[in-house]
Scaffold this motif. Structure first.
Motif, PDB file in Angstrom:
ATOM      1  N   ALA A 128       1.290  -1.296   0.018  1.00  0.00           N
ATOM      2  CA  ALA A 128       0.017   0.134   0.085  1.00  0.00           C
ATOM      3  C   ALA A 128       1.133   1.251  -0.098  1.00  0.00           C
ATOM      4  N   SER A 129       2.083   1.462   0.452  1.00  0.00           N
ATOM      5  CA  SER A 129       2.750   2.852   0.937  1.00  0.00           C
ATOM      6  C   SER A 129       3.446   2.513  -0.587  1.00  0.00           C
ATOM      7  N   GLY A 130       3.413   2.231  -1.816  1.00  0.00           N
ATOM      8  CA  GLY A 130       4.083   2.746  -2.918  1.00  0.00           C
ATOM      9  C   GLY A 130       3.066   3.438  -3.615  1.00  0.00           C
ATOM     10  N   ILE A 131       1.838   3.278  -2.854  1.00  0.00           N
ATOM     11  CA  ILE A 131       0.851   4.299  -3.981  1.00  0.00           C
ATOM     12  C   ILE A 131       0.538   5.809  -3.719  1.00  0.00           C
ATOM     13  N   ALA A 132       0.912   6.179  -2.651  1.00  0.00           N
ATOM     14  CA  ALA A 132       0.669   7.861  -3.167  1.00  0.00           C
ATOM     15  C   ALA A 132       1.688   8.217  -3.181  1.00  0.00           C
ATOM     16  N   PRO A 133       2.941   7.980  -3.301  1.00  0.00           N
ATOM     17  CA  PRO A 133       3.721   8.021  -4.397  1.00  0.00           C
ATOM     18  C   PRO A 133       3.960   8.046  -5.694  1.00  0.00           C
ATOM     19  N   PHE A 188      22.685   1.188   3.086  1.00  0.00           N
ATOM     20  CA  PHE A 188      23.875  -0.202   4.208  1.00  0.00           C
ATOM     21  C   PHE A 188      22.525  -1.291   3.214  1.00  0.00           C
ATOM     22  N   GLN A 189      21.875  -1.834   2.992  1.00  0.00           N
ATOM     23  CA  GLN A 189      21.356  -2.889   2.263  1.00  0.00           C
ATOM     24  C   GLN A 189      21.510  -3.393   1.435  1.00  0.00           C
ATOM     25  N   GLU A 190      21.686  -4.107   0.758  1.00  0.00           N
ATOM     26  CA  GLU A 190      22.001  -4.527  -0.845  1.00  0.00           C
ATOM     27  C   GLU A 190      21.313  -3.937  -1.809  1.00  0.00           C
ATOM     28  N   GLY A 191      19.989  -3.628  -1.590  1.00  0.00           N
ATOM     29  CA  GLY A 191      18.924  -3.688  -3.225  1.00  0.00           C
ATOM     30  C   GLY A 191      19.203  -2.976  -3.968  1.00  0.00           C
ATOM     31  N   ARG A 192      20.340  -1.613  -3.925  1.00  0.00           N
ATOM     32  CA  ARG A 192      20.269  -1.012  -4.737  1.00  0.00           C
ATOM     33  C   ARG A 192      21.837  -1.746  -5.940  1.00  0.00           C
ATOM     34  N   ASN A 193      22.765  -2.331  -5.093  1.00  0.00           N
ATOM     35  CA  ASN A 193      23.882  -2.852  -5.799  1.00  0.00           C
ATOM     36  C   ASN A 193      23.257  -4.407  -7.159  1.00  0.00           C
ATOM     37  N   LEU A 194      22.151  -5.148  -5.957  1.00  0.00           N
ATOM     38  CA  LEU A 194      21.368  -6.087  -6.962  1.00  0.00           C
ATOM     39  C   LEU A 194      20.631  -5.523  -8.389  1.00  0.00           C
ATOM     40  N   LEU A 195      20.103  -4.172  -8.296  1.00  0.00           N
ATOM     41  CA  LEU A 195      18.878  -3.695  -9.270  1.00  0.00           C
ATOM     42  C   LEU A 195      19.792  -2.964 -10.430  1.00  0.00           C
ATOM     43  N   GLU A 196      21.484  -2.405  -9.898  1.00  0.00           N
ATOM     44  CA  GLU A 196      22.548  -1.943 -10.728  1.00  0.00           C
ATOM     45  C   GLU A 196      23.388  -3.006 -10.854  1.00  0.00           C
ATOM     46  N   SER A 197      23.084  -3.987 -10.606  1.00  0.00           N
ATOM     47  CA  SER A 197      24.056  -5.115 -11.581  1.00  0.00           C
ATOM     48  C   SER A 197      23.106  -5.826 -12.267  1.00  0.00           C
ATOM     49  N   ALA A 205      12.269   1.228 -17.030  1.00  0.00           N
ATOM     50  CA  ALA A 205      12.572   1.867 -17.514  1.00  0.00           C
ATOM     51  C   ALA A 205      13.425   2.500 -16.195  1.00  0.00           C
ATOM     52  N   GLY A 206      13.122   2.724 -15.567  1.00  0.00           N
ATOM     53  CA  GLY A 206      14.200   2.888 -14.298  1.00  0.00           C
ATOM     54  C   GLY A 206      12.903   2.553 -13.111  1.00  0.00           C
ATOM     55  N   ILE A 207      13.853   3.289 -11.747  1.00  0.00           N
ATOM     56  CA  ILE A 207      13.057   2.238  -9.985  1.00  0.00           C
ATOM     57  C   ILE A 207      13.288   3.709  -9.323  1.00  0.00           C
ATOM     58  N   GLY A 208      12.191   4.036  -9.400  1.00  0.00           N
ATOM     59  CA  GLY A 208      12.391   5.522  -8.574  1.00  0.00           C
ATOM     60  C   GLY A 208      11.552   5.387  -6.998  1.00  0.00           C
ATOM     61  N   ILE A 209      12.571   5.744  -5.790  1.00  0.00           N
ATOM     62  CA  ILE A 209      12.673   5.116  -4.728  1.00  0.00           C
ATOM     63  C   ILE A 209      12.700   6.391  -3.816  1.00  0.00           C
ATOM     64  N   VAL A 210      11.725   6.185  -2.374  1.00  0.00           N
ATOM     65  CA  VAL A 210      11.334   7.595  -2.226  1.00  0.00           C
ATOM     66  C   VAL A 210      12.449   7.525  -0.860  1.00  0.00           C
ATOM     67  N   ILE A 215       8.041   2.069  -8.848  1.00  0.00           N
ATOM     68  CA  ILE A 215       8.283   3.404  -7.786  1.00  0.00           C
ATOM     69  C   ILE A 215       7.721   3.008  -6.546  1.00  0.00           C
ATOM     70  N   ASP A 216       8.394   3.266  -5.463  1.00  0.00           N
ATOM     71  CA  ASP A 216       8.109   2.502  -4.406  1.00  0.00           C
ATOM     72  C   ASP A 216       8.306   3.268  -2.962  1.00  0.00           C
ATOM     73  N   ASP A 217       8.242   2.427  -1.960  1.00  0.00           N
ATOM     74  CA  ASP A 217       8.142   3.662  -0.505  1.00  0.00           C
ATOM     75  C   ASP A 217      10.097   3.056  -0.197  1.00  0.00           C
ATOM     76  N   PHE A 218      10.543   1.992   0.083  1.00  0.00           N
ATOM     77  CA  PHE A 218      11.519   1.609   0.695  1.00  0.00           C
ATOM     78  C   PHE A 218      12.169   1.218  -0.367  1.00  0.00           C
ATOM     79  N   LEU A 219      14.056   1.237  -0.463  1.00  0.00           N
ATOM     80  CA  LEU A 219      14.301  -0.010  -0.683  1.00  0.00           C
ATOM     81  C   LEU A 219      15.372  -0.397  -0.037  1.00  0.00           C
ATOM     82  N   ALA A 220      15.424  -1.905   0.074  1.00  0.00           N
ATOM     83  CA  ALA A 220      16.365  -2.725   0.930  1.00  0.00           C
ATOM     84  C   ALA A 220      17.070  -3.146   0.889  1.00  0.00           C
TER      85      ALA A 220
END
Length: 190
Positions: free
Chosen positions: A59-64, A158-167, A148-153, A123-128
């Motif tokens: 539910a939390s990704g809906i507003a942004p 310090f967690q691995e999410g960005r590295n996983l997605l960018e890799s 096209a891309g990933i937008g994170i609020v 788009i999502d509220d958090f990336l962990a």
């Protein structure tokens, strides 16, 4: 995004070195003015990319996501975490593990709303750990659409999410990057 960082500092609550509570403005009570700014920022960062749809998870990704969709003038689809009587035919289905809730959920999108012709912004509220984004990407790929891309609020850098997605070649744009949650304090990466 400075206004988001200030809101995190003033109203966010550090529950542990892994968990930041932002229910005062993002994922329980919503600050509409801040969401409007967030939508505008995502629209600026992804302008000119030919994006046709935004996909998020309830539910939390809906507003942004809705605010970004409003700014970009495109529809928003949210993956539902459970099947209902009205969401049962021609589904794109994936599984996602929630870091915060420590549970696995099945998520679904109607295949009618996402096609191979779509270029999609996630788009999502958090990336962990990146599990929610990966599940949404799975749904998009099942439809034959392009990410096209990933937008994170808020990104917990310090967690691995960005590295996983960018890799895997995905563009990740985070509006607030948290370097650490220490001693009840939030420290930003940039």
């Amino acid at each position: 995004m400075e206004s988001l960082k200030q809101k995190i500092l003033s109203e966010g609550i550090v529950l542990s070195d892994q968990v930041l509570k932002v229910d005062a403005f993002l994922n329980h009570q919503i600050d509409p003015a801040l969401m409007q700014q967030i939508g505008h920022e995502f629209a600026q960062r992804f302008a000119g990319q030919g994006i046709t749809k935004i996909v998020t998870i309830e539910a939390s990704g809906i507003a942004p996501a809705v605010m970004a969709g409003l700014e970009l003038g495109i529809p928003v689809i949210f993956a539902r975490k459970f099947q209902s009587l009205t969401l049962k035919d021609d589904l794109l289905i994936s599984k996602v593990f929630s870091f915060t809730k420590q549970t696995e959920s099945t998520i679904a999108i109607s295949a009618r709303h996402l096609t191979a012709a779509d270029k999609v912004l996630v788009i999502d509220d958090f990336l962990a750990n990146g599990h929610a984004a990966k599940a949404l990407i799975d749904l998009i790929q099942q439809a034959g659409a392009q990410v096209a891309g990933i937008g994170i609020v808020i990104e917990k850098s310090f967690q691995e999410g960005r590295n996983l997605l960018e890799s895997e070649g995905y563009r990740v744009e985070s509006l607030a990057r948290v370097a650490a949650l220490e001693n009840g304090q939030v420290r930003f990466l940039d």
